[in-house]
Design a protein around this motif. Structure first.
Motif, PDB file in Angstrom:
ATOM      1  N   CYS A 120       0.853  -1.183   0.000  1.00 54.62           N
ATOM      2  CA  CYS A 120       0.000   0.000   0.000  1.00 54.62           C
ATOM      3  C   CYS A 120       0.885   1.228   0.000  1.00 54.62           C
ATOM      4  N   CYS A 121       0.600   2.121  -0.906  1.00 60.42           N
ATOM      5  CA  CYS A 121       1.423   3.323  -0.990  1.00 60.42           C
ATOM      6  C   CYS A 121       1.056   4.301   0.115  1.00 60.42           C
ATOM      7  N   GLN A 122       1.984   5.171   0.382  1.00 67.41           N
ATOM      8  CA  GLN A 122       1.792   6.238   1.366  1.00 67.41           C
ATOM      9  C   GLN A 122       1.836   7.596   0.661  1.00 67.41           C
ATOM     10  N   CYS A 123       1.418   7.607  -0.589  1.00 69.00           N
ATOM     11  CA  CYS A 123       1.438   8.829  -1.385  1.00 69.00           C
ATOM     12  C   CYS A 123       0.439   9.836  -0.819  1.00 69.00           C
ATOM     13  N   PRO A 124       0.653  11.114  -1.098  1.00 76.72           N
ATOM     14  CA  PRO A 124      -0.330  12.120  -0.663  1.00 76.72           C
ATOM     15  C   PRO A 124      -1.693  11.828  -1.288  1.00 76.72           C
ATOM     16  N   SER A 125      -2.739  12.249  -0.621  1.00 74.04           N
ATOM     17  CA  SER A 125      -4.085  11.948  -1.103  1.00 74.04           C
ATOM     18  C   SER A 125      -4.410  12.641  -2.425  1.00 74.04           C
ATOM     19  N   ALA A 144      -7.057   0.693   0.234  1.00 76.66           N
ATOM     20  CA  ALA A 144      -6.183   0.575   1.396  1.00 76.66           C
ATOM     21  C   ALA A 144      -4.994   1.542   1.329  1.00 76.66           C
ATOM     22  N   CYS A 145      -4.710   2.097   0.165  1.00 73.27           N
ATOM     23  CA  CYS A 145      -3.597   3.044   0.000  1.00 73.27           C
ATOM     24  C   CYS A 145      -3.982   4.408   0.569  1.00 73.27           C
ATOM     25  N   SER A 146      -2.952   5.209   0.874  1.00 74.84           N
ATOM     26  CA  SER A 146      -3.208   6.575   1.362  1.00 74.84           C
ATOM     27  C   SER A 146      -3.970   7.392   0.335  1.00 74.84           C
ATOM     28  N   CYS A 147      -3.673   7.187  -0.949  1.00 73.43           N
ATOM     29  CA  CYS A 147      -4.370   7.932  -2.009  1.00 73.43           C
ATOM     30  C   CYS A 147      -5.779   7.394  -2.238  1.00 73.43           C
ATOM     31  N   GLU A 148      -6.073   6.233  -1.669  1.00 75.02           N
ATOM     32  CA  GLU A 148      -7.362   5.538  -1.761  1.00 75.02           C
ATOM     33  C   GLU A 148      -7.707   5.055  -3.158  1.00 75.02           C
ATOM     34  N   GLY A 149      -6.777   5.167  -4.095  1.00 73.40           N
ATOM     35  CA  GLY A 149      -6.999   4.650  -5.443  1.00 73.40           C
ATOM     36  C   GLY A 149      -8.208   5.242  -6.126  1.00 73.40           C
ATOM     37  N   THR A 150      -8.549   6.468  -5.819  1.00 75.01           N
ATOM     38  CA  THR A 150      -9.747   7.104  -6.350  1.00 75.01           C
ATOM     39  C   THR A 150      -9.606   7.389  -7.834  1.00 75.01           C
ATOM     40  N   LEU A 151     -10.644   7.065  -8.597  1.00 76.83           N
ATOM     41  CA  LEU A 151     -10.625   7.256 -10.038  1.00 76.83           C
ATOM     42  C   LEU A 151     -11.646   8.271 -10.527  1.00 76.83           C
ATOM     43  N   GLU A 156     -11.665  15.455  -6.037  1.00 74.80           N
ATOM     44  CA  GLU A 156     -10.441  16.241  -6.098  1.00 74.80           C
ATOM     45  C   GLU A 156      -9.194  15.441  -5.731  1.00 74.80           C
ATOM     46  N   THR A 157      -9.360  14.205  -5.238  1.00 72.98           N
ATOM     47  CA  THR A 157      -8.205  13.378  -4.875  1.00 72.98           C
ATOM     48  C   THR A 157      -8.090  12.198  -5.836  1.00 72.98           C
ATOM     49  N   THR A 158      -7.880  12.472  -7.088  1.00 74.31           N
ATOM     50  CA  THR A 158      -7.771  11.423  -8.096  1.00 74.31           C
ATOM     51  C   THR A 158      -6.365  10.825  -8.087  1.00 74.31           C
ATOM     52  N   CYS A 159      -6.274   9.518  -8.048  1.00 68.49           N
ATOM     53  CA  CYS A 159      -4.991   8.820  -8.081  1.00 68.49           C
ATOM     54  C   CYS A 159      -4.398   8.920  -9.487  1.00 68.49           C
ATOM     55  N   ASN A 160      -3.100   9.146  -9.578  1.00 64.85           N
ATOM     56  CA  ASN A 160      -2.442   9.283 -10.877  1.00 64.85           C
ATOM     57  C   ASN A 160      -1.622   8.057 -11.272  1.00 64.85           C
ATOM     58  N   ASN A 161      -1.726   6.987 -10.517  1.00 68.92           N
ATOM     59  CA  ASN A 161      -0.997   5.760 -10.833  1.00 68.92           C
ATOM     60  C   ASN A 161      -1.543   5.194 -12.158  1.00 68.92           C
ATOM     61  N   PHE A 162      -0.648   4.965 -13.119  1.00 73.25           N
ATOM     62  CA  PHE A 162      -1.038   4.462 -14.431  1.00 73.25           C
ATOM     63  C   PHE A 162      -1.844   3.167 -14.324  1.00 73.25           C
TER      64      PHE A 162
END
Length: 166
Positions: A120-125, A144-151, A156-162
């Motif tokens: 689980c990443c600890q990236c900013p939200s 479960a990640c800090s960013c919550e994997g929001t798509l 306003e807290t969209t995850c940028n993981n490809f």
């Protein structure tokens, strides 16, 4: 093998999914992943994990498959026009939230808590960054990640993981 899968024709018939249908679906999924006569998705997943295949190409967990079978069974009931005798969707892998039906992907935890701490990443939200542990492991971010994997684009807290976005 085709004879062994004949009970799958009973999907979408009746008000319940039998254990026989679930067992045959396990057999079918095992065959899709190259293991004929598969009796355990857990064993199949362990075997595949030892082969170092990416997590996104792993067979489903037994729990996730059962939920999918329930939803497929329910959808077949709908397609067959049995709406007058249709049981509640919440009995077949769906939950109702604020009047909207949502698929239940699994009823168990995603993984053991000690494993989740490792992937689980600890990236900013507000965004994942280059050092994201999920990105490094070619995994999508999850709830479960800090960013919550929001798509959701309107969030306003969209995850940028490809891998989360694909």
């Amino acid at each position: 093998m085709a004879d062994e899968l004949l009970p799958l024709e009973h999907l979408g018939i009746g008000q319940q999914v039998s254990q026989e249908i679930i067992d045959k679906c396990v057999l079918f999924v095992g065959a899709l992943y190259g293991k004929s006569h598969c009796k355990s998705l857990t064993d199949l997943r362990c075997q595949k994990a030892l082969g170092n295949i990416p997590a996104k190409k792993m067979p489903p967990t037994y729990d996730a498959l059962v939920q999918h079978i329930y939803r497929a069974h329910y959808q077949l009931l709908v397609w067959k026009g049995l709406s007058q005798d249709l049981p509640p969707a919440t009995d077949f892998g769906f939950t109702s939230e604020d009047g909207n039906m949502q698929a239940v992907m699994m009823t168990q935890t995603q993984a053991a808590p000690e494993l989740l701490n490792e992937i689980c990443c600890q990236c900013p939200s507000d965004s994942c960054h280059v050092e994201c542990v999920c990105l490094y492991n070619e995994q999508p971010c999850t709830a479960a990640c800090s960013c919550e994997g929001t798509l959701f684009a309107n969030d306003e807290t969209t995850c940028n993981n490809f891998y989360t976005l694909s």
